[in-house]
Design an enzyme around this catalytic site. Structure first.
Site, PDB file in Angstrom:
ATOM      1  N   TYR A 121     -16.694  16.469 -16.066  1.00  0.00           N
ATOM      2  CA  TYR A 121     -17.152  15.085 -15.953  1.00  0.00           C
ATOM      3  C   TYR A 121     -18.151  14.952 -14.782  1.00  0.00           C
ATOM      4  O   TYR A 121     -17.876  15.414 -13.675  1.00  0.00           O
ATOM      5  CB  TYR A 121     -15.940  14.163 -15.758  1.00  0.00           C
ATOM      6  N   LYS A 153      -8.211   6.277 -19.480  1.00  0.00           N
ATOM      7  CA  LYS A 153      -8.467   6.829 -20.805  1.00  0.00           C
ATOM      8  C   LYS A 153      -7.210   6.717 -21.697  1.00  0.00           C
ATOM      9  O   LYS A 153      -6.809   5.626 -22.029  1.00  0.00           O
ATOM     10  CB  LYS A 153      -8.970   8.265 -20.663  1.00  0.00           C
ATOM     11  N   ARG A 179       0.849  -1.198   0.000  1.00  0.00           N
ATOM     12  CA  ARG A 179       0.000   0.000   0.000  1.00  0.00           C
ATOM     13  C   ARG A 179       0.887   1.252   0.000  1.00  0.00           C
ATOM     14  O   ARG A 179       0.578   2.253  -0.647  1.00  0.00           O
ATOM     15  CB  ARG A 179      -0.954   0.007   1.200  1.00  0.00           C
ATOM     16  N   ASP A 228      -7.156  18.778 -14.646  1.00  0.00           N
ATOM     17  CA  ASP A 228      -7.501  17.442 -15.141  1.00  0.00           C
ATOM     18  C   ASP A 228      -7.125  17.435 -16.623  1.00  0.00           C
ATOM     19  O   ASP A 228      -7.786  18.060 -17.456  1.00  0.00           O
ATOM     20  CB  ASP A 228      -8.994  17.176 -14.940  1.00  0.00           C
TER      21      ASP A 228
HETATM   22  C1  LIG Z   1     -12.147  14.135 -17.602  1.00  0.00           C
HETATM   23  C2  LIG Z   1     -12.328  13.009 -16.630  1.00  0.00           C
HETATM   24  N1  LIG Z   1     -11.750  13.082 -15.430  1.00  0.00           N
HETATM   25  C3  LIG Z   1     -11.878  12.099 -14.508  1.00  0.00           C
HETATM   26  C4  LIG Z   1     -12.626  10.964 -14.783  1.00  0.00           C
HETATM   27  C5  LIG Z   1     -12.768   9.892 -13.734  1.00  0.00           C
HETATM   28  O1  LIG Z   1     -11.918   8.837 -14.011  1.00  0.00           O
HETATM   29  P1  LIG Z   1     -12.211   7.306 -13.625  1.00  0.00           P
HETATM   30  O2  LIG Z   1     -13.431   6.878 -14.391  1.00  0.00           O
HETATM   31  O3  LIG Z   1     -10.961   6.601 -14.002  1.00  0.00           O
HETATM   32  O4  LIG Z   1     -12.460   7.286 -12.140  1.00  0.00           O
HETATM   33  C6  LIG Z   1     -13.241  10.841 -16.020  1.00  0.00           C
HETATM   34  C7  LIG Z   1     -14.035   9.641 -16.342  1.00  0.00           C
HETATM   35  O5  LIG Z   1     -14.701   9.558 -17.332  1.00  0.00           O
HETATM   36  C8  LIG Z   1     -13.083  11.889 -16.970  1.00  0.00           C
HETATM   37  O6  LIG Z   1     -13.673  11.846 -18.179  1.00  0.00           O
END
Ligand SMILES: Cc1ncc(COP(=O)(O)O)c(C=O)c1O
Length: 383
Positions: free
Chosen positions: A98, A196, A46, A171
Site C-alpha cells: 500500500y 476495510k 486515551r 498486514d
Molecule cells: C493493505 C493496507 N494496509 C494499510 C492501509 C492503511 O489503512 P488506513 O487507510 O485505515 O490508514 C491500507 C489502506 O488502504 C491498506 O490497503
C-alpha cells in the site's frame, strides 16, 4: 468456539448491569475514582475505554492473540508497531505494498534513521538474504500484496526471522482474520486497516493489531497511550458491529470475486488478471495451504491505457473510489490513487502500470457486477 460464533457475538456479554446484547458506546473521556488510590480499571479514555476495549478483545480473539489494540487508522496501527524500532535499525518490507505504508517508511521513519529495505516477500531466498544484515530488527509483510496480489509464505518467513531474532509483522488487511491467521503461522504481530473488511461498510476509518506475546502487547499499549492515536468509542462500536458479520460478507465477496476473475481472464481487452484464487496464480498453492480462502481483491490490466479513464467513467455498479473491503464494490486506479506516493520507476517495475485497475468486490449480485464490467469494457476505446 469457531470463528463465526466468536465474531457474531463480538462484544456481546460485557455489560452485566443491564445485560445489553451489544456493547454500549461509552462516550466518557474520564472516570470517577471510588476513592484516592482506587480505580474502576478505567481512568482516562486515551489509556482505556470500555467500548474500545471490547473491540480490542474481539480482535485478539479473532486473530488468536494475547492482546489487541485499536487505533485511529490502519496507518496509526503501523506507526505504533514502528515505535519498537530505534535509529539505526533496519526493516525488511514487502516491495509491492500500500502506497501510504511506503510513504510512512520513506518520508517519516527514514528521517529518524530507520531504513526500509524492500524485497519481494514471495521469494523466500530474497527474504533470507535480506535477513542476513544484523541491523534488521523487523520484517513487515503485506500478504497478499496491494495491488499485485503476490503471496508470501508466512510460516517460512516467520521461522527465518525468528531464527535471527527479527520480529515478523503481517498486514492481514486483504484476507481478514476469517481467511488467514498469521499469528498461528508464527508471526509476532498482525495488523489490519479496520477501515476495510473488519468495519466492512465504508463508514469508518480505523486500525487494529493483535500480538501473540502479552509482554510485547504491553509495550505496544505503552506507545498507544504515550502517542495517543487511539480509536474513539463511536468508531470502535462501528468496527465491532462490522465484525459480527465479517464471515458472511467475506464468503459472498470471495464467491463474487471468483466469478469476476474468471470473466476478466477470458475478456479480450484484459491482458492480465491477478487473483490468487485462480489456479494459474503463482501464490495459489501457498495460500491454499496457509489460508482458508483467497479473498475478494482482484487487479487486472487492460490492453490500452486510454481505456482506463473510460472504464472508470462507464461503471455504474462499481464505485470509482479508493479503499476496499466494504459491502459496496469499488474500482481504483492504483498508479494515481492508492500508490501515487511510490516513484513511477518503482511502480513500473512492480507492475503498477498505467493499465492496471484494482477492484474490491462487494456483496452485490455477481451477475450485476460482471454485466457492469462487461459494459464498461465494451467496444474498448471506441465504445
Ligand atoms: C493493505 C493496507 N494496509 C494499510 C492501509 C492503511 O489503512 P488506513 O487507510 O485505515 O490508514 C491500507 C489502506 O488502504 C491498506 O490497503
Amino acid at each position: 468456539m469457531n470463528i463465526e460464533t466468536r465474531l457474531a457475538q463480538s462484544g456481546s456479554r460485557r455489560d452485566p448491569s443491564t445485560g445489553a446484547v451489544t456493547v454500549p458506546v461509552y462516550n466518557s473521556a474520564t472516570y470517577r475514582h471510588p476513592a484516592l488510590g482506587q480505580s474502576t480499571g478505567y481512568d482516562y479514555s486515551r489509556s482505556k475505554n470500555p467500548t474500545r476495549q471490547a473491540l480490542e478483545d474481539a480482535v485478539a480473539d479473532a486473530e488468536n492473540g494475547a492482546r489487541g489494540l485499536a487505533f485511529s487508522s490502519g496507518l496509526a496501527a503501523i506507526d505504533n508497531v514502528l515505535r519498537l524500532l530505534k535509529p539505526g535499525d533496519k526493516i525488511v518490507v514487502t516491495e509491492d505494498l500500500y502506497g501510504g505504508t511506503y510513504r510512512l517508511f520513506q518520508q517519516v521513519y527514514a528521517v529518524y534513521g530507520i531504513k526500509a529495505q524492500y524485497v519481494d516477500t514471495s521469494d523466500i531466498a530474497a527474504v533470507k538474504g535480506a535477513l542476513n544484515d544484523n541491523a534488521v530488527k523487523m520484517i513487515f509483510v503485506e500478504n497478499p500484496t496491494n495491488p499485485m496480489l503476490k503471496v508470501a509464505d508466512i510460516k517460512a518467513i516467520s521461522a527465518a526471522a525468528s531464527a535471527k531474532g527479527v520480529l515478523t509483522v503481517v498486514d492481514n488487511t486483504f484476507l481478514s482474520p476469517c481467511l488467514q491467521n498469521p499469528l498461528d503461522l508464527g508471526a509476532d504481530i498482525v495488523l489490519h486497516s479496520a477501515t476495510k473488511y473488519l468495519g466492512g461498510h465504508n463508514d469508518v476509518v480505523a486500525g487494529v493489531l493483535a500480538v501473540k506475546d502479552a509482554e510485547l502487547g504491553e509495550k505496544l499499549a505503552f506507545y498507544q497511550n504515550a502517542v495517543g492515536s487511539v480509536l474513539g468509542p463511536n468508531d470502535a462500536w462501528l468496527v465491532l458491529r462490522g465484525m459480527k458479520t465479517l464471515h458472511l460478507r467475506v464468503k459472498q465477496q470471495e464467491q463474487n470475486a471468483f466469478e469476476i476473475a474468471e470473466f476478466l481472464e477470458h475478456h479480450p481487452l484484459v491482458t492480465n488478471v491477478n487473483y490468487p484464487g485462480l489456479k494459474t496464480h503463482t501464490g495459489y498453492n501457498i495460500l491454499k495451504e496457509q489460508a482458508k480462502g483467497f479473498g475478494a481483491m482482484v487487479s487486472f490490466e487492460v490492453a490500452d491505457a486510454a481505456l482506463v479513464p473510460l472504464v472508470l467513467e462507464r461503471v455504474g455498479v462499481f464505485l470509482f473510489a479508493e479503499s476496499l473491503g466494504g459491502v459496496e464494490s469499488l474500482i481504483t486506479f492504483p498508479a494515481v490513487q492508492t500508490h501515487a506516493d511510490i516513484e513511477p520507476e518503482v511502480r513500473e517495475r512492480l507492475g503498477v502500470t498505467d493499465r492496471l485497475l484494482r477492484i474490491s468486490v462487494g456483496v452485490e449480485n455477481a451477475e450485476d457486477l460482471i454485466n457492469d464490467l462487461a459494459q464498461a469494457l465494451q467496444g474498448g476505446t471506441d465504445g
